[in-house]
Design a protein around this motif. Sequence first.
Motif, PDB file in Angstrom:
ATOM      1  N   LEU A   1       0.923  -1.130  -0.007  1.00  9.26           N
ATOM      2  CA  LEU A   1      -0.107   0.031  -0.012  1.00  9.26           C
ATOM      3  C   LEU A   1       0.918   1.176  -0.065  1.00  9.26           C
ATOM      4  O   LEU A   1       0.683   2.232  -0.816  1.00  9.26           O
ATOM      5  N   ALA A   2       1.860   1.143   0.789  1.00  8.18           N
ATOM      6  CA  ALA A   2       2.788   2.167   0.858  1.00  8.18           C
ATOM      7  C   ALA A   2       3.452   2.611  -0.423  1.00  8.18           C
ATOM      8  O   ALA A   2       3.459   3.725  -0.935  1.00  8.18           O
ATOM      9  N   ASP A   3       3.866   1.569  -1.091  1.00 10.86           N
ATOM     10  CA  ASP A   3       4.424   1.762  -2.286  1.00 10.86           C
ATOM     11  C   ASP A   3       3.436   1.956  -3.416  1.00 10.86           C
ATOM     12  O   ASP A   3       3.871   2.971  -4.544  1.00 10.86           O
ATOM     13  N   ALA A   4       2.210   1.612  -3.419  1.00  7.10           N
ATOM     14  CA  ALA A   4       1.360   1.893  -4.505  1.00  7.10           C
ATOM     15  C   ALA A   4       0.824   3.558  -4.327  1.00  7.10           C
ATOM     16  O   ALA A   4       0.776   4.250  -5.273  1.00  7.10           O
ATOM     17  N   ILE A   5       0.911   4.158  -3.224  1.00  7.21           N
ATOM     18  CA  ILE A   5       0.617   5.556  -2.968  1.00  7.21           C
ATOM     19  C   ILE A   5       1.746   6.325  -3.668  1.00  7.21           C
ATOM     20  O   ILE A   5       1.625   7.139  -4.289  1.00  7.21           O
ATOM     21  N   ARG A   6       3.139   6.011  -3.196  1.00  2.00           N
ATOM     22  CA  ARG A   6       4.239   6.672  -3.613  1.00  2.00           C
ATOM     23  C   ARG A   6       4.233   6.510  -5.376  1.00  2.00           C
ATOM     24  O   ARG A   6       4.520   7.670  -5.907  1.00  2.00           O
ATOM     25  N   ASP A   7       4.262   5.284  -5.832  1.00  2.00           N
ATOM     26  CA  ASP A   7       3.931   5.187  -7.209  1.00  2.00           C
ATOM     27  C   ASP A   7       2.891   5.905  -7.853  1.00  2.00           C
ATOM     28  O   ASP A   7       3.184   6.621  -9.177  1.00  2.00           O
ATOM     29  N   ALA A   8       1.745   6.230  -7.244  1.00  3.70           N
ATOM     30  CA  ALA A   8       0.564   6.820  -8.002  1.00  3.70           C
ATOM     31  C   ALA A   8       0.997   8.071  -8.155  1.00  3.70           C
ATOM     32  O   ALA A   8       0.801   8.951  -9.060  1.00  3.70           O
ATOM     33  N   ARG A   9       2.057   8.744  -7.132  1.00  7.15           N
ATOM     34  CA  ARG A   9       2.154  10.023  -7.156  1.00  7.15           C
ATOM     35  C   ARG A   9       3.442  10.426  -8.068  1.00  7.15           C
ATOM     36  O   ARG A   9       3.515  11.467  -8.655  1.00  7.15           O
ATOM     37  N   GLU A  10       4.268   9.390  -8.043  1.00  9.51           N
ATOM     38  CA  GLU A  10       5.489   9.708  -8.711  1.00  9.51           C
ATOM     39  C   GLU A  10       5.111   9.296 -10.324  1.00  9.51           C
ATOM     40  O   GLU A  10       6.108   9.803 -11.073  1.00  9.51           O
ATOM     41  N   LYS A  11       4.623   8.139 -10.451  1.00  9.45           N
ATOM     42  CA  LYS A  11       4.332   7.630 -12.118  1.00  9.45           C
ATOM     43  C   LYS A  11       3.344   8.092 -12.829  1.00  9.45           C
ATOM     44  O   LYS A  11       3.468   8.503 -13.907  1.00  9.45           O
ATOM     45  N   MET A  12       2.159   8.748 -12.164  1.00  7.34           N
ATOM     46  CA  MET A  12       0.920   9.217 -12.817  1.00  7.34           C
ATOM     47  C   MET A  12       1.328  10.459 -13.203  1.00  7.34           C
ATOM     48  O   MET A  12       1.886  11.110 -12.579  1.00  7.34           O
ATOM     49  N   SER A  13       0.899  10.614 -14.610  1.00  8.64           N
ATOM     50  CA  SER A  13       0.592  12.039 -15.041  1.00  8.64           C
ATOM     51  C   SER A  13      -0.485  11.998 -15.803  1.00  8.64           C
ATOM     52  O   SER A  13      -1.366  11.334 -15.773  1.00  8.64           O
ATOM     53  N   LEU A  14      -0.535  13.353 -16.486  1.00 10.01           N
ATOM     54  CA  LEU A  14      -1.743  13.762 -17.376  1.00 10.01           C
ATOM     55  C   LEU A  14      -1.484  13.350 -18.706  1.00 10.01           C
ATOM     56  O   LEU A  14      -0.314  13.688 -19.282  1.00 10.01           O
ATOM     57  N   CYS A  15      -2.264  12.917 -19.440  1.00  9.76           N
ATOM     58  CA  CYS A  15      -2.076  12.635 -20.855  1.00  9.76           C
ATOM     59  C   CYS A  15      -1.797  13.649 -21.625  1.00  9.76           C
ATOM     60  O   CYS A  15      -2.639  14.748 -21.296  1.00  9.76           O
ATOM     61  N   GLN A  16      -0.922  13.796 -22.505  1.00 13.43           N
ATOM     62  CA  GLN A  16      -0.380  15.105 -23.187  1.00 13.43           C
ATOM     63  C   GLN A  16      -1.671  15.340 -24.262  1.00 13.43           C
ATOM     64  O   GLN A  16      -1.416  16.705 -24.891  1.00 13.43           O
ATOM     65  N   THR A  17      -2.649  14.609 -24.489  1.00 16.58           N
ATOM     66  CA  THR A  17      -3.522  15.010 -25.589  1.00 16.58           C
ATOM     67  C   THR A  17      -4.930  15.480 -24.772  1.00 16.58           C
ATOM     68  O   THR A  17      -5.530  16.544 -25.109  1.00 16.58           O
ATOM     69  N   CYS A  18      -5.361  14.447 -23.910  1.00 11.88           N
ATOM     70  CA  CYS A  18      -6.544  14.686 -23.524  1.00 11.88           C
ATOM     71  C   CYS A  18      -6.750  15.152 -21.924  1.00 11.88           C
ATOM     72  O   CYS A  18      -7.633  15.657 -21.286  1.00 11.88           O
ATOM     73  N   PHE A  19      -5.603  15.131 -21.400  1.00 13.60           N
ATOM     74  CA  PHE A  19      -5.297  15.413 -19.821  1.00 13.60           C
ATOM     75  C   PHE A  19      -6.027  14.631 -18.965  1.00 13.60           C
ATOM     76  O   PHE A  19      -6.327  14.916 -17.924  1.00 13.60           O
ATOM     77  N   GLY A  20      -6.378  13.365 -19.217  1.00 10.99           N
ATOM     78  CA  GLY A  20      -6.744  12.513 -18.558  1.00 10.99           C
ATOM     79  C   GLY A  20      -5.975  11.746 -17.791  1.00 10.99           C
ATOM     80  O   GLY A  20      -4.834  12.083 -18.226  1.00 10.99           O
ATOM     81  N   LEU A  21      -6.102  10.791 -16.861  1.00  6.47           N
ATOM     82  CA  LEU A  21      -4.936  10.290 -16.039  1.00  6.47           C
ATOM     83  C   LEU A  21      -4.149   9.272 -16.997  1.00  6.47           C
ATOM     84  O   LEU A  21      -4.859   8.486 -17.792  1.00  6.47           O
ATOM     85  N   ALA A  22      -2.986   9.203 -16.848  1.00  3.42           N
ATOM     86  CA  ALA A  22      -1.896   8.345 -17.760  1.00  3.42           C
ATOM     87  C   ALA A  22      -0.921   7.852 -16.990  1.00  3.42           C
ATOM     88  O   ALA A  22      -0.588   8.618 -16.362  1.00  3.42           O
ATOM     89  N   ASP A  23      -0.315   6.682 -17.355  1.00  6.13           N
ATOM     90  CA  ASP A  23       0.795   6.099 -16.753  1.00  6.13           C
ATOM     91  C   ASP A  23       2.008   6.619 -17.388  1.00  6.13           C
ATOM     92  O   ASP A  23       3.278   6.806 -16.702  1.00  6.13           O
ATOM     93  N   GLY A  24       1.948   6.987 -18.613  1.00  6.98           N
ATOM     94  CA  GLY A  24       3.134   7.663 -19.192  1.00  6.98           C
ATOM     95  C   GLY A  24       2.730   9.032 -20.109  1.00  6.98           C
ATOM     96  O   GLY A  24       1.851   9.805 -19.481  1.00  6.98           O
TER      97      GLY A  24
END
Lengths: 199, 199
Positions: free
Chosen positions: A44-67
């Motif tokens: 859980l601790a890692d998933a929280i950290r990953d969500a904050r560090e890896k998640m970004s916004l899609c450069q086209t639609c600004f939805g949630l994206a992994d890359g």
Amino acid sequence: MSHYPPTLVKLIREFSRLPGIGEKTAERLAMHILKAPQKQALALADAIRDAREKMSLCQTCFGLADGQSCHICGNPARDPSLVCVVEQPADMVALEKSGAFSGSYHVLQGVLAPMDGVGPENLRIAELLKRVAEGGINEVVIATGTSVEGEATASYLSRILAEKGVSVSRIASGVPIGGELQYLDGLTLKRALDYRRKV
Amino acid sequence: MSHYPPTLVKLIREFSRLPGIGEKTAERLAMHILKAPQKQALALADAIRDAREKMSLCQTCFGLADGQSCHICGNPARDPSLVCVVEQPADMVALEKSGAFSGSYHVLQGVLAPMDGVGPENLRIAELLKRVAEGGINEVVIATGTSVEGEATASYLSRILAEKGVSVSRIASGVPIGGELQYLDGLTLKRALDYRRKV
């Protein structure tokens, strides 16, 4: 709280900052973290950290994206000429769950709210206009909410999009499916009557 | 769930493993983690990790401790000659919150449950006997729960402690304060009648 050791007090406090989690529930969650298998607690601790560090916004639609690009903009099966404009990523997820839409999205990341100092420049409106100007979009469906701010944003968008030579539509509002008229508010009923369809 | 990027799916899944957190709530918590200030989100991740890595059991009473000794065993104002035996650290916290006890504790870390394979050797009973044998304890108050297992554990403890020349007592059971007799179960009422006190 003073009955717990400081490390545990800190965990309880952090849990109780989450929405809908009161102090009692936070205590129960903290005790669970202490009792759960080590691997599960740290996951859980890692998933929280990953969500904050890896998640970004899609450069086209600004939805949630992994890359760089979200799984919808990157999907060739989706219709890029039909764009649905929503307020938040959560709205996009709700529409996806309905399975009723096969086009692409544009997430404004909010609504116009002059009282809170949110103007068009604070939303992803310039980026929407740029997508439209680049061509390839036939219709923009405005799916902001039906709150005062959502309606105002829809009206603002339809006005500026009309000049761009693109077809603009607004999602229907009225009586929800399964809704009983006796429990509905007057504004919804008025809207349902105003926008009645010939059958 | 497939409507979210994989990193977010993982976070939702980890949240939904917590007790009382369903998938809907887990989604809401995960979205909050994405929107919350970076510092607050990471503070939760760190607090979870710290709780697992820094928290241990007090070497005397087996309650929760930040280090070798808990804040009760390390407090000279507490009476070390009066020991209250409880099942879980949470029971110790409940008694502390009541403010009704000024002695020290002994946390069994469970109850006797032969059906689940929990025998005396799986609880901190040997450590309790060692504390009693070392002297300085006048009275042991058995405050295990009033479930079948709690009562069986209490009866087992009172039998083995009686041989050690220490005074043994059991917390009272009966009608809870503010309880209405009409809503209470028969066993509680029977207990309240059996253990009635002269006034």
